[in-house]
Structure formats: structure tokens, C-alpha cells
Design a protein around this motif. Structure first.
Motif, PDB file in Angstrom:
ATOM      1  N   VAL A 122       0.838  -1.063  -0.171  1.00 37.85           N
ATOM      2  CA  VAL A 122       0.011  -0.242  -0.005  1.00 37.85           C
ATOM      3  C   VAL A 122       0.876   1.185  -0.159  1.00 37.85           C
ATOM      4  O   VAL A 122       1.734   1.195   0.870  1.00 37.85           O
ATOM      5  N   ASN A 123       0.596   2.057  -0.782  1.00 34.42           N
ATOM      6  CA  ASN A 123       1.356   3.403  -0.815  1.00 34.42           C
ATOM      7  C   ASN A 123       0.644   4.428  -0.092  1.00 34.42           C
ATOM      8  O   ASN A 123      -0.130   5.261  -0.473  1.00 34.42           O
ATOM      9  N   ILE A 124       0.972   4.239   1.328  1.00 33.42           N
ATOM     10  CA  ILE A 124       0.286   4.852   2.490  1.00 33.42           C
ATOM     11  C   ILE A 124       0.519   6.267   2.417  1.00 33.42           C
ATOM     12  O   ILE A 124      -0.640   6.932   2.820  1.00 33.42           O
ATOM     13  N   ASP A 125       1.541   6.729   1.973  1.00 32.66           N
ATOM     14  CA  ASP A 125       1.707   8.310   1.956  1.00 32.66           C
ATOM     15  C   ASP A 125       1.662   8.949   0.673  1.00 32.66           C
ATOM     16  O   ASP A 125       2.173  10.238   0.608  1.00 32.66           O
ATOM     17  N   CYS A 158       3.610  -1.841   3.977  1.00 29.88           N
ATOM     18  CA  CYS A 158       3.936  -0.409   3.467  1.00 29.88           C
ATOM     19  C   CYS A 158       5.216  -0.176   3.840  1.00 29.88           C
ATOM     20  O   CYS A 158       5.966  -0.643   4.614  1.00 29.88           O
ATOM     21  N   ILE A 159       5.592   0.868   3.164  1.00 28.44           N
ATOM     22  CA  ILE A 159       6.852   1.559   3.479  1.00 28.44           C
ATOM     23  C   ILE A 159       6.586   2.964   3.580  1.00 28.44           C
ATOM     24  O   ILE A 159       6.501   3.517   2.648  1.00 28.44           O
ATOM     25  N   PRO A 160       6.534   3.483   4.669  1.00 25.10           N
ATOM     26  CA  PRO A 160       6.208   4.753   4.870  1.00 25.10           C
ATOM     27  C   PRO A 160       6.968   5.818   4.333  1.00 25.10           C
ATOM     28  O   PRO A 160       8.291   5.476   4.233  1.00 25.10           O
ATOM     29  N   ASN A 161       6.848   6.863   4.043  1.00 28.77           N
ATOM     30  CA  ASN A 161       7.638   7.918   3.328  1.00 28.77           C
ATOM     31  C   ASN A 161       8.739   8.212   4.450  1.00 28.77           C
ATOM     32  O   ASN A 161       8.557   8.589   5.676  1.00 28.77           O
ATOM     33  N   PRO A 162      10.260   7.880   4.207  1.00 26.64           N
ATOM     34  CA  PRO A 162      11.190   8.044   5.286  1.00 26.64           C
ATOM     35  C   PRO A 162      11.132   9.133   5.711  1.00 26.64           C
ATOM     36  O   PRO A 162      12.010   9.612   6.839  1.00 26.64           O
ATOM     37  N   ASP A 163      11.043  10.499   4.990  1.00 28.11           N
ATOM     38  CA  ASP A 163      11.223  11.984   5.267  1.00 28.11           C
ATOM     39  C   ASP A 163      10.123  12.316   6.280  1.00 28.11           C
ATOM     40  O   ASP A 163      10.138  13.610   6.815  1.00 28.11           O
ATOM     41  N   LEU A 164       9.131  11.680   6.602  1.00 26.82           N
ATOM     42  CA  LEU A 164       8.120  12.139   7.485  1.00 26.82           C
ATOM     43  C   LEU A 164       8.743  12.331   8.941  1.00 26.82           C
ATOM     44  O   LEU A 164       9.534  11.608   9.448  1.00 26.82           O
TER      45      LEU A 164
END
Ligand SMILES: *Cc1c(COP(=O)(O)O)cnc(C)c1O
Length: 228
Positions: A122-125, A158-164
Motif C-alpha cells: 500500500v502506498n500509504i503516504d 507498507c513503506i512509509p515515506n522515510p522523510d516524514l
């Protein structure tokens, strides 16, 4: 020796983190050689994750004869010309985000092997360049995948946006957990929620992860310079 020590430390942290369900630790071995994996196996690790098809398949062929019990997860993006190799060699695919890939994996899964365990990524961000299906499209992809006879749909990844910032990453984990629960409440039987990496696996577990994917905290920093 360090890999064994790192593994016990990560295992301890996983065990010390409150969770409702048991948590599986996946050791992400991409870019690391067979010696590193061997050390992790000696320390009792049973599940490994790989991102690159060719590299993963070589390692699987190396370990299959003496360690048939090891479970191999494909966690990286898959091009359609690589689905056959994936279907023939891996036990799990966590990175399915298109019907075409799902269909090919099912068609190409050899009869003598059990159905391939799969997760929907899932592209969660809502990241523009990232793989993964949009939250709104997960259910329709899931419904189509349930019709594919050689796949066993197990859950979401999912791989959340690491920059968040921390707080928003937590919100991404919570959104995933909510989606996972909603689907199960509708009657889909999903048992795996894969989220959390070296820097945030405890946070992910606190928010409902049932499987965490940990690389550098076990194997050390990765060196990509030798990759073509
Ligand atoms: C590399 C990778 C990991 C592990 O990352 P670390 O930060 O080294 O723990 C987890 N999941 C995916 C999809 C990866 O590509």
C-alpha cells in the motif's frame, strides 16, 4: 559474531514491545552475502527478505539444499519479466501492487509448491515515485487476487515515506492498521500486517504490525557501491 548479537538485541526489543499478536521478525539481507546470512541462521533466524530478484534467487539456491526450512520473502519491486523466477523460488511476495503481477505470479507458481503467500503493498503516504497501490484501490485489488488459485493473500505491507517526522509516520502506521481492521471486519481474512524497519519497528509494533522487516540493525550498514 556481531550479527548474532545484533539479532538477540533486536529480538529482545521486539519481545519488550507491547503487542496484541505475536510478531514475526524478517531479517532483510539484501546486499549482504551468504556468510552474513549463514551467521544469522546459526543464531536461529528463519525468515529472510530480499529486494532484488536475481540476488535473492542466487541466495535461495545456495541455502535450499542444507537449509530447506528457511522462508524467503521478496520485498522489492517486481517487473513482469521477473515474475516467473519469483514464483518458482520465493515463499512470500510482500510487494504486489498490480493485478498483472498478481496474475502472472499465480499462473507461474509451480504445481509442486504450495500457493505463494502474498501481501498487497500500500502506498500509504501517496508518494509519487513509489510502488504500492492507493488506499482506495486496495479492496478491489484484493478481491481480484482472491480469485487467483495459486496465491494465498495474507495481508498488507507498507513503506512509509522515510522523510516524514515521527508523529506523521505514526499516523501512517495507524492508517494501515485501520485499513487492515476494516478489511477484516468486512470478512476478508488477513493475518499479516508488514510494517516497520530498523529505525521504527517498535513504533510499528505498537501500532499493530505483525511482521517487521529489519535489515541494518541486524547486518550493519549496507554498501550499494558494488551493485550495478
Ligand atoms: C531495505 C528494506 C528494509 C530494511 O531496511 P533497514 O532500514 O535496513 O532495516 C525493509 N523493507 C524494505 C522494503 C526494504 O527495501
Amino acid at each position: 559474531m556481531t550479527i548474532g548479537k545484533n539479532l538477540s538485541r533486536v529480538r529482545q526489543l521486539v519481545a519488550d514491545t507491547p503487542s496484541v499478536t505475536p510478531v514475526t521478525l524478517l531479517a532483510v539481507s539484501k546486499t549482504f552475502g551468504v556468510d552474513a546470512i549463514e551467521e544469522a541462521i546459526k543464531a536461529g533466524q528463519l525468515a529472510f527478505g530480499e529486494n532484488y530478484v536475481q540476488e535473492g534467487v542466487e541466495k535461495i539456491h545456495h541455502f535450499k539444499p542444507n537449509h530447506p526450512q528457511i522462508v524467503w520473502h521478496m520485498i522489492g519491486p517486481i517487473q513482469s519479466n521477473k515474475t516467473k523466477l519469483v514464483a518458482e523460488n520465493f515463499d512470500w511476495v510482500q510487494s504486489v501492487d498490480r493485478e498483472k503481477i498478481a496474475r502472472r505470479l499465480s499462473d507461474q507458481r509451480p504445481e509442486h509448491l504450495p500457493p505463494l503467500n502474498v501481501l498487497i503493498e500500500v502506498n500509504i503516504d501517496q508518494q509519487k515515485t513509489k510502488s504500492g497501490v492507493a488506499v482506495e484501490e486496495v479492496e478491489s485489488l484484493l478481491a481480484k487476487m482472491l480469485l487467483l488459485p495459486r496465491l494465498k493473500v495474507r495481508g498488507l505491507m507498507c513503506i512509509p515515506n522515510p522523510d516524514l517526522p515521527e508523529l506523521e509516520k505514526k499516523r501512517s502506521f495507524q492508517k494501515m492498521k485501520q485499513l487492515f481492521d476494516e478489511l477484516n471486519n468486512k470478512g476478508y481474512q488477513l493475518d499479516v500486517l508488514s510494517m516497520g524497519m530498523s529505525s521504527d519497528f517498535q513504533e510499528a509494533i505498537q501500532n499493530g504490525a505483525t511482521l517487521v522487516r529489519v535489515g541494518s540493525a541486524i547486518f550493519g550498514a549496507r554498501d550499494y557501491s558494488t551493485k550495478s
